[in-house]
Design a protein around this motif. Sequence first.
Motif, short mmCIF file in Angstrom:
data_model
loop_
_atom_site.label_atom_id
_atom_site.label_comp_id
_atom_site.label_asym_id
_atom_site.label_seq_id
_atom_site.Cartn_x
_atom_site.Cartn_y
_atom_site.Cartn_z
N ALA A 38 -26.07 -19.68 4.68
CA ALA A 38 -26.33 -20.22 3.35
C ALA A 38 -24.79 -20.28 2.31
CB ALA A 38 -25.54 -17.85 1.97
N THR A 39 -24.08 -20.84 3.01
CA THR A 39 -22.79 -21.55 2.37
C THR A 39 -23.37 -23.04 2.82
OG1 THR A 39 -20.95 -19.83 2.71
CG2 THR A 39 -20.63 -22.14 2.27
N THR A 40 -23.34 -23.28 3.82
CA THR A 40 -23.75 -24.89 4.07
C THR A 40 -24.89 -25.49 4.12
OG1 THR A 40 -25.33 -24.07 6.14
CG2 THR A 40 -22.26 -25.06 6.52
N LEU A 41 -26.13 -24.11 3.50
CA LEU A 41 -27.80 -24.84 3.02
C LEU A 41 -27.57 -25.77 1.41
CD1 LEU A 41 -30.59 -24.78 4.12
CD2 LEU A 41 -30.48 -22.20 2.73
N ASN A 42 -26.40 -24.75 0.56
CA ASN A 42 -26.19 -25.58 -0.66
C ASN A 42 -25.29 -26.72 -1.13
OD1 ASN A 42 -28.90 -24.74 -1.64
ND2 ASN A 42 -28.12 -22.55 -0.87
N PHE A 43 -24.09 -26.27 0.39
CA PHE A 43 -22.39 -27.01 0.05
C PHE A 43 -22.77 -28.03 -0.41
CE2 PHE A 43 -19.29 -29.10 1.83
CZ PHE A 43 -18.14 -27.85 0.92
N LYS A 44 -24.38 -29.51 -0.32
CA LYS A 44 -24.15 -30.44 -0.98
C LYS A 44 -24.42 -30.34 -2.53
CE LYS A 44 -24.90 -33.28 2.90
NZ LYS A 44 -26.08 -34.19 3.08
N GLN A 45 -24.89 -29.67 -2.86
CA GLN A 45 -24.89 -28.88 -4.30
C GLN A 45 -23.65 -28.48 -5.43
OE1 GLN A 45 -27.63 -28.31 -2.08
NE2 GLN A 45 -28.20 -30.89 -2.80
N ILE A 46 -22.66 -28.57 -4.67
CA ILE A 46 -21.41 -27.49 -5.87
C ILE A 46 -21.52 -27.83 -6.44
CG2 ILE A 46 -19.06 -26.92 -5.14
CD1 ILE A 46 -20.06 -25.52 -2.37
N SER A 51 -18.24 -39.74 -1.03
CA SER A 51 -19.77 -39.27 -1.21
C SER A 51 -20.38 -40.04 -0.36
CB SER A 51 -19.82 -40.27 -2.41
OG SER A 51 -19.12 -39.79 -3.34
N GLU A 52 -19.68 -41.32 0.63
CA GLU A 52 -20.41 -41.71 1.96
C GLU A 52 -20.61 -40.90 2.72
OE1 GLU A 52 -19.59 -45.69 5.15
OE2 GLU A 52 -18.25 -45.59 3.21
N TRP A 53 -19.66 -39.83 3.27
CA TRP A 53 -19.16 -39.34 4.35
C TRP A 53 -20.40 -38.19 3.97
CZ3 TRP A 53 -18.04 -33.88 3.85
CH2 TRP A 53 -17.87 -33.42 5.35
N LEU A 54 -20.72 -37.82 2.61
CA LEU A 54 -21.58 -36.37 2.67
C LEU A 54 -22.88 -37.26 2.85
CD1 LEU A 54 -20.30 -34.41 -1.45
CD2 LEU A 54 -20.81 -34.04 1.83
N LYS A 55 -23.18 -38.38 1.82
CA LYS A 55 -24.73 -38.82 2.76
C LYS A 55 -25.44 -38.54 3.73
CE LYS A 55 -24.44 -42.15 -1.34
NZ LYS A 55 -24.65 -43.16 -1.81
N LEU A 56 -23.87 -38.80 4.80
CA LEU A 56 -24.59 -39.60 6.77
C LEU A 56 -24.61 -37.67 6.86
CD1 LEU A 56 -21.94 -41.89 7.07
CD2 LEU A 56 -24.23 -41.78 7.02
N THR A 57 -23.63 -36.48 6.21
CA THR A 57 -23.48 -35.36 7.28
C THR A 57 -24.39 -34.31 6.42
OG1 THR A 57 -21.49 -35.38 7.23
CG2 THR A 57 -21.67 -33.45 7.00
#
Length: 281
Positions: free
Chosen positions: A212-220, A239-245
């Motif tokens: 549940a945490t990882t599902l929306n993690f990028k939207q925090i 920001s670059e890392w988040l796009k790739l992960t």
Amino acid sequence: MKQLNIAGVPEHFNLPWHTAIENGDFVKAGIDLKWTDVPEGTGKLCQMLRNGETDIAVILTEGIVKDIIAGNPSKIVQIYVQSPLIWGIHVAAKSPFQTVGDLENKITAISRYGSGSHLMAFVNAQNEGWDTANLRFEIVNTLDGAIRSLTEGTSDYFMWERFMTKPIVDKGIFRRVGDCPTPWPSFVIAVRNDVLVHDREIIEKMLEVINATTLNFKQIQGIENILAKRYGQKVDDISEWLKLTRWSQTKPDKITFDKIQDQLLNLSIINNTIPFESLTP
């Protein structure tokens, strides 16, 4: 309240665990989850699972697959990060090496045998067409140990997660000469067999919370700034890392893990494969 011990590397991939712990999400599910940072990486995490020092490990896929085949009494319960891990290939900033090709038959710094830095040296060697029998290693234990080793010249290159190593490159200590992505999902969640036998339902609840945490993690809100501050990174790099992960909420599947075993066998990282049912619950 059930207490569980979990261990993983002190890297940005694992911030969802800390977020869920700090928000009390596991406590609400009846779990007292105790996290241990393990900077030594996968080899140490495998040892901790074997010794009963941790119940659960968030661990590199190739390392735990190899160790389960070698007798680690654990199972892979879930893929944690689906995207590949991008390993930067680093040399000392003042070293004469300019390209990955310059590193053939040179000494590789590794955290320990069986670690990702050890196993990925074989992947890189195969990518480059090198004879893996000529690989030579220097154990450095941690990232700080690698800095000392490369700077002092007791080893020639070091492979580590590209973004976590970027601040060392920015400081002019390391120079990155190339990248080597893993040809498989980067992180999985492994649990000791005896824990699965006695606390399977609790483990499933734990997975529900982290998923549940990882599902929306990028939207925090402001997650780039939170990650950058916590892990000493530049916001642009994060920001670059988040796009790739891409975090995963899925169980291991037979096709993927049979393929991973075949790849590890081809690299001579393992000497035999085992049935998918021996890797997973």
